[in-house]
Design an enzyme around this catalytic site. Structure first.
Site, mmCIF file in Angstrom:
data_model
loop_
_atom_site.group_PDB
_atom_site.id
_atom_site.type_symbol
_atom_site.label_atom_id
_atom_site.label_comp_id
_atom_site.label_asym_id
_atom_site.label_seq_id
_atom_site.Cartn_x
_atom_site.Cartn_y
_atom_site.Cartn_z
ATOM 1 N N ASP A 30 67.186 32.390 40.456
ATOM 2 C CA ASP A 30 68.271 31.529 40.952
ATOM 3 C C ASP A 30 68.241 30.134 40.341
ATOM 4 O O ASP A 30 69.291 29.507 40.153
ATOM 5 C CB ASP A 30 68.198 31.425 42.474
ATOM 6 C CG ASP A 30 68.748 32.669 43.163
ATOM 7 O OD1 ASP A 30 69.034 33.650 42.464
ATOM 8 O OD2 ASP A 30 68.877 32.664 44.407
ATOM 9 N N SER B 160 58.411 41.447 48.952
ATOM 10 C CA SER B 160 57.987 40.388 49.875
ATOM 11 C C SER B 160 57.738 39.065 49.146
ATOM 12 O O SER B 160 58.638 38.524 48.519
ATOM 13 C CB SER B 160 56.739 40.876 50.631
ATOM 14 O OG SER B 160 56.371 40.001 51.659
ATOM 15 N N LYS C 254 62.274 43.561 50.359
ATOM 16 C CA LYS C 254 61.745 43.215 51.695
ATOM 17 C C LYS C 254 61.926 41.720 51.882
ATOM 18 O O LYS C 254 61.133 40.914 51.398
ATOM 19 C CB LYS C 254 60.273 43.589 51.848
ATOM 20 C CG LYS C 254 59.751 43.293 53.260
ATOM 21 C CD LYS C 254 58.289 43.601 53.414
ATOM 22 C CE LYS C 254 57.827 43.309 54.833
ATOM 23 N NZ LYS C 254 57.916 41.872 55.185
#
Length: 386
Positions: free
Chosen positions: A305, A294, A319
């Site tokens: 990234d 989460s 999640k």
């Protein structure tokens, strides 16, 4: 009056009744159609409730009927995170996000038909009893969890402090065991930090993302800077997530200017959360594992990234959906999955997880924290390049 006239009269009465009924249901039907989207389905629901109340051989409580109807309706969408919260569930959810709640200190999610322990929070009774990330909860107090939804499992585990709960667990090898745990008030210290011995590396552990996490992280970060930090390790292992905003708040201190996460709703509307940090201040390593989920994955995904740092460990839980809680009457609510989130590169990690940059397994029999050691070695090499 002969029989023919009687039947004609009866036919006239029936005809009049049908016309009246058609008139009533046309008006009500339009209202129901506008309100629910289907007048016929709404009437079917009302007829079922009427038949139960009229014919059931026992006491019928209106509140119980409506409670059951709402629960069934919400859960029929088939998403384990979209659930009805009755009075008890809603109260406990509020207590948990405030940072203090009763129970045994574990967080779990659903994968397929299994309820999997995401994290056993440190210094809490579940972890002390040997419950580990990856354990599957097969029963609570001898009631099989496959007959329960997520909130029912959570409610069964929680309870009055000092009372016992028994969990049947299946480990990664498929072995079953039973664990008895005494419930306690659970305190979730969100953030802890220290300088690693004989180094200039600051270590910050985030256990969960609650209301105070972002501000607590900022305070600990400044303390480490004052102590001479020149590189940072952020430990998100076993972190089950929590509040999206606090995850974004932490990421804003770690990743450079640009996107952190985007949240896309069913309408296609997109909310973008961005960092304004001009540049990454220190070499960064983030520790992740199967219990990283989460909001913790939002931070992990942003770091990976944007190349703000490197991830060490094993694949995260996966999640990538966002839930909102909508109160119904002040004491009950529905929790609904309202959106999916995407990492800065536009990837959805829901039910997929995030692969670390450097895969490092941590065997249960390991005498040392090899994941931490790998991250520490990487940062020392980065500092030598300066």
């Amino acid at each position: 009056m002969n029989k023919r006239n009687i039947w004609q009269l009866a036919a006239c009465c029936v005809g009049t009744a049908l016309v009246t009924a058609v008139g009533i249901f046309t008006v009500e039907g339009v209202l129901l159609q506008n309100l629910t989207g289907s007048a016929s389905e709404s009437l079917r629901f009302l007829r079922a409730m009427h038949l139960v109340k009229q014919n059931y051989n026992g006491d019928v409580d209106n509140h119980t009927l409506y409670d059951g109807a709402i629960k069934g309706m919400v859960e029929s969408v088939g998403d384990p995170y979209t659930v009805y919260l009755n009075r008890k569930d809603y109260k406990q959810l509020t207590e948990m996000t405030d940072g203090s709640f009763g129970g045994i200190g574990i967080v779990f999610g659903k994968r397929g038909d299994d309820y999997i322990v995401i994290s056993a929070l440190p210094d809490n009774p579940g972890a002390a009893a040997g419950i580990k990330s990856g354990d599957i909860i097969t029963a609570v107090d001898d009631k099989e969890t496959r007959t329960m939804n997520m909130e029912q499992v959570a409610t069964a585990i929680r309870g009055k402090q000092g009372t016992e709960v028994t969990l049947e667990l299946k480990d990664k090898e498929g072995n079953l065991r039973k664990v008895r745990v005494v419930r306690q008030e659970i305190k979730t210290q969100s953030v802890g930090a220290e300088m690693l011995p004989n180094s200039k590396i600051g270590y910050i552990r985030i256990a969960v993302f609650n209301e105070s996490t972002a501000s607590d992280f900022a305070k600990e970060y400044k303390k480490l800077e004052a102590a001479g930090m020149e590189a940072t390790i952020v430990d998100l292992r076993g972190n089950p997530g929590g509040l999206l905003d606090t995850g974004v708040g932490v990421a804003r201190m770690l990743v450079p200017k640009g996107p952190i996460v985007s949240v896309v709703h069913k309408t296609g509307a997109k909310e973008e959360y961005n960092s304004t940090l001009e540049q990454v201040k220190y070499p960064l390593a983030v520790l992740v594992n199967h219990g990283t989920a989460s909001a913790a994955e939002i931070v992990s995904g942003a770091v990976k990234d944007t190349k703000a740092g490197k991830l060490f460990g094993v694949k995260t839980f996966g999640k990538g959906s966002v839930q909102s809680v909508y109160p119904l009457d002040g004491s009950t609510a529905v929790k609904v999955t309202v959106a999916n989130y995407y990492t800065p590169s536009g990837v959805s990690i829901h039910n997929v997880g995030i692969e670390p940059d450097v895969v490092v397994e941590l065997p249960e029999t390991a005498r040392e924290d090899v994941q931490l050691l790998a991250a520490e070695q990487y940062l020392k090499e980065q500092l030598q390049k300066k």
